[in-house]
Write a protein that holds these residues in place. Structure first.
Motif, PDB file in Angstrom:
ATOM      1  N   GLN A 316      -6.641  54.300  28.638  1.00 64.81           N
ATOM      2  CA  GLN A 316      -5.225  54.577  28.407  1.00 64.81           C
ATOM      3  C   GLN A 316      -4.603  53.548  27.462  1.00 64.81           C
ATOM      4  O   GLN A 316      -3.745  53.897  26.630  1.00 64.81           O
ATOM      5  CB  GLN A 316      -4.456  54.598  29.732  1.00 64.81           C
ATOM      6  N   MET A 378       4.503  64.558  33.274  1.00 63.29           N
ATOM      7  CA  MET A 378       3.856  63.606  34.174  1.00 63.29           C
ATOM      8  C   MET A 378       4.245  63.870  35.628  1.00 63.29           C
ATOM      9  O   MET A 378       3.402  63.886  36.527  1.00 63.29           O
ATOM     10  CB  MET A 378       4.258  62.182  33.773  1.00 63.29           C
ATOM     11  N   VAL A 382       0.719  66.184  36.436  1.00 67.00           N
ATOM     12  CA  VAL A 382      -0.381  65.211  36.468  1.00 67.00           C
ATOM     13  C   VAL A 382      -0.764  64.895  37.912  1.00 67.00           C
ATOM     14  O   VAL A 382       0.075  64.464  38.711  1.00 67.00           O
ATOM     15  CB  VAL A 382       0.011  63.920  35.723  1.00 67.00           C
ATOM     16  N   ARG A 385      -6.395  60.903  37.177  1.00 68.73           N
ATOM     17  CA  ARG A 385      -6.384  59.864  36.146  1.00 68.73           C
ATOM     18  C   ARG A 385      -6.588  60.433  34.752  1.00 68.73           C
ATOM     19  O   ARG A 385      -5.973  59.978  33.782  1.00 68.73           O
ATOM     20  CB  ARG A 385      -7.495  58.844  36.420  1.00 68.73           C
ATOM     21  N   ILE A 388      -3.534  61.530  32.634  1.00 69.06           N
ATOM     22  CA  ILE A 388      -2.524  60.550  32.224  1.00 69.06           C
ATOM     23  C   ILE A 388      -2.532  60.346  30.707  1.00 69.06           C
ATOM     24  O   ILE A 388      -1.619  59.743  30.157  1.00 69.06           O
ATOM     25  CB  ILE A 388      -2.751  59.214  32.970  1.00 69.06           C
TER      26      ILE A 388
END
Length: 490
Positions: A316, A378, A382, A385, A388
């Protein structure tokens, strides 16, 4: 641009991925290495999961350490600008070297000396870590001004392009350092980052680079007077014509005093926009590691980023860095093309304005829309992981778009004479917004955690994202108001 300058500029970009390059211009190598090493504090999301497990820090404590590095940059920006204006980039590079050496070095030593079997966090250790990261943040702003000033000196007739490339390299710095962290300082079996040795590496790397920069920049970056003496009269005239063509047409609001700005409604509307958008974005930048940790891996087959929290966080951070860099490279030239700054007429009437297609406020409005959609996605979609990545890409793109366009908007509305001062005043927006959103995230997360360590589950941040989404809707409406009020100026 001369052939040698073109080669130097290309070398800056190439040096973002290599520690050495073959360049005929030593300015290029020095400046690129500065930018490449300047983003050490932005790797904090890689550190936070390991620190939570090893030092037993709570989410509010982790947030405080991250904010100490982020916020220290804004508090001294005006002072650092004065230093680089008066004494040049070499002194700033020297100061950055000492700040990084003590900040990163002491941070490493503190973590190294923490017993691995402690049951509760040490308050004294937490305060020391906060102070050490604060020093690293100060080193970051000194290094930023040093590199940016060096770029403008190296390419005096192409300031926009030089500054844009320099800012793009700054965005690539966390990506480069995250690759180093994952390949050389992460245990291949447990996938855990060795924080003390990685921070020691940062201390040695940054100290070496900026000490060399303090020497090299003094030799190869001349002062303004000596540089202009080497320009021929035709070059001087060309510089004047190019500079004049880029200046906004004077308006009654040009070059206001600080008191004038503080009485200006438009200034406060722009300040509010930046508080909401930049504050929410920097909350994500500071806490992406614990957000990743709060969610389980996906169930659609094993992938490297889903196997381990540290690997997912590293992924990320790289996405954030790439989105930020790509945004700066694309948005700057695009804004110049579709919304050129209004030219003022020259004496010989040879300068003509380029076609103005859309207001530059469109880019700020678009950034607010991107961030709002990202936060809404989000909080509603979501659940793992892997998903994201939308948050990382959306945040990096929206955040960097605002910073890329903001200086030209400020210069268009209030003139170029005090552009640095006016931009510095607006930097109190993230200084205000970042802790508001970050501590909201921290305390909501802490309220849903059990004992020490990182909170797990969507409840850790769901309320924070809903509030942030509402704030971004307000920022979008604010940008529309400014767009309407400034439609004849931008």
């Amino acid at each position: 641009m001369s052939r040698s300058q073109s080669f130097a500029l290309c070398s800056i970009a190439l040096n973002a991925y290599a520690a050495h390059i073959l360049s005929h211009d030593p300015t290029t190598t020095t400046n690129a290495e500065h930018r490449l090493c300047a983003g050490g504090i932005f790797t904090f999301p890689l550190l936070s999961p390991a620190m939570a497990a090893h030092v037993k820090l709570s989410q509010p404590q982790l947030t405080t350490i991250a904010l100490a590095g982020m916020m220290s940059q804004y508090t001294v920006a005006a002072l650092v600008g004065k230093v680089v204006d008066t004494h040049g980039p070499s002194l700033c590079s020297l100061i950055a070297a000492f700040l990084f050496a003590f900040g990163f070095g002491a941070f490493s030593f503190e973590i190294y000396n923490t017993p691995p079997d402690i049951a509760t966090p040490s308050s004294a250790s937490f305060h020391r870590l906060t102070f050490f990261f604060f020093l690293a943040g100060l080193g970051t702003v000194f290094s930023y001004f040093s590199s940016l000033f060096a770029a403008s000196k190296a390419f005096p007739r192409h300031l926009g392009l030089a500054s844009g490339v320099s800012m793009a390299l700054f965005g690539l710095s966390p990506l480069f350092l995250s690759v180093v962290a994952s390949n050389y300082f992460t245990d291949p079996d447990t996938k855990t980052l060795d924080v003390p040795y990685f921070m020691l590496f940062l201390a040695i790397l940054t100290t070496t680079v900026y000490l060399l920069g303090a020497v090299n920049l003094r030799i190869i970056i001349p002062d303004s007077d000596s540089a202009r003496e080497r320009l021929s009269s035709s070059d001087v005239e060309e510089d004047i014509r190019e500079t004049t063509a880029l200046l906004p047409k004077p308006t009654p609001a040009s070059d206001p005093t600080v008191a004038d700005l503080l009485r200006n409604q438009d200034f406060w509307l722009l300040m509010a926009f930046c508080i909401l958008t930049l504050g929410a974005s920097e909350m994500i930048i500071c806490n992406i590691g614990t957000i990743v940790h709060s969610l389980p891996p996906g169930s659609d087959g094993p992938r490297p980023e889903s196997i381990n929290v540290e690997a997912s966080t590293n992924h990320q951070v790289r996405l954030l860095s790439l989105a930020s860099t790509i945004s700066r490279i694309i948005i700057g030239p695009l804004a110049d093309f579709v919304s050129p700054i209004t030219s003022s007429p020259t004496i010989d009437e040879q300068t003509t304005s380029k076609k103005h297609r859309i207001s530059r406020m469109a880019f700020l409005t678009g950034a607010a829309v991107v961030l709002a959609i990202t936060f809404f996605w989000m909080v509603t979609q979501v659940t793992s992981r892997e998903a994201i990545w939308t948050l990382s890409v959306g945040t990096g793109f929206g955040y960097s778009t605002i910073f890329t366009v903001l200086p030209s908007i400020i210069s268009s509305m209030w003139g170029t004479k005090n552009l640095g001062r006016n931009f510095g005043l607006l930097m109190y927006a993230p200084f205000t917004g970042n802790p508001i959103f970050s501590y909201m995230y921290a305390f909501v997360s802490d309220a849903h955690s059990h004992g020490y360590g990182i909170c797990e589950g969507r409840d850790c941040w769901q309320l924070t994202f809903w509030v942030s989404f509402g704030a971004l809707i307000v920022s979008y409406l604010t940008s529309l108001v400014l767009w309407h009020r400034w439609k004849c100026s931008l």
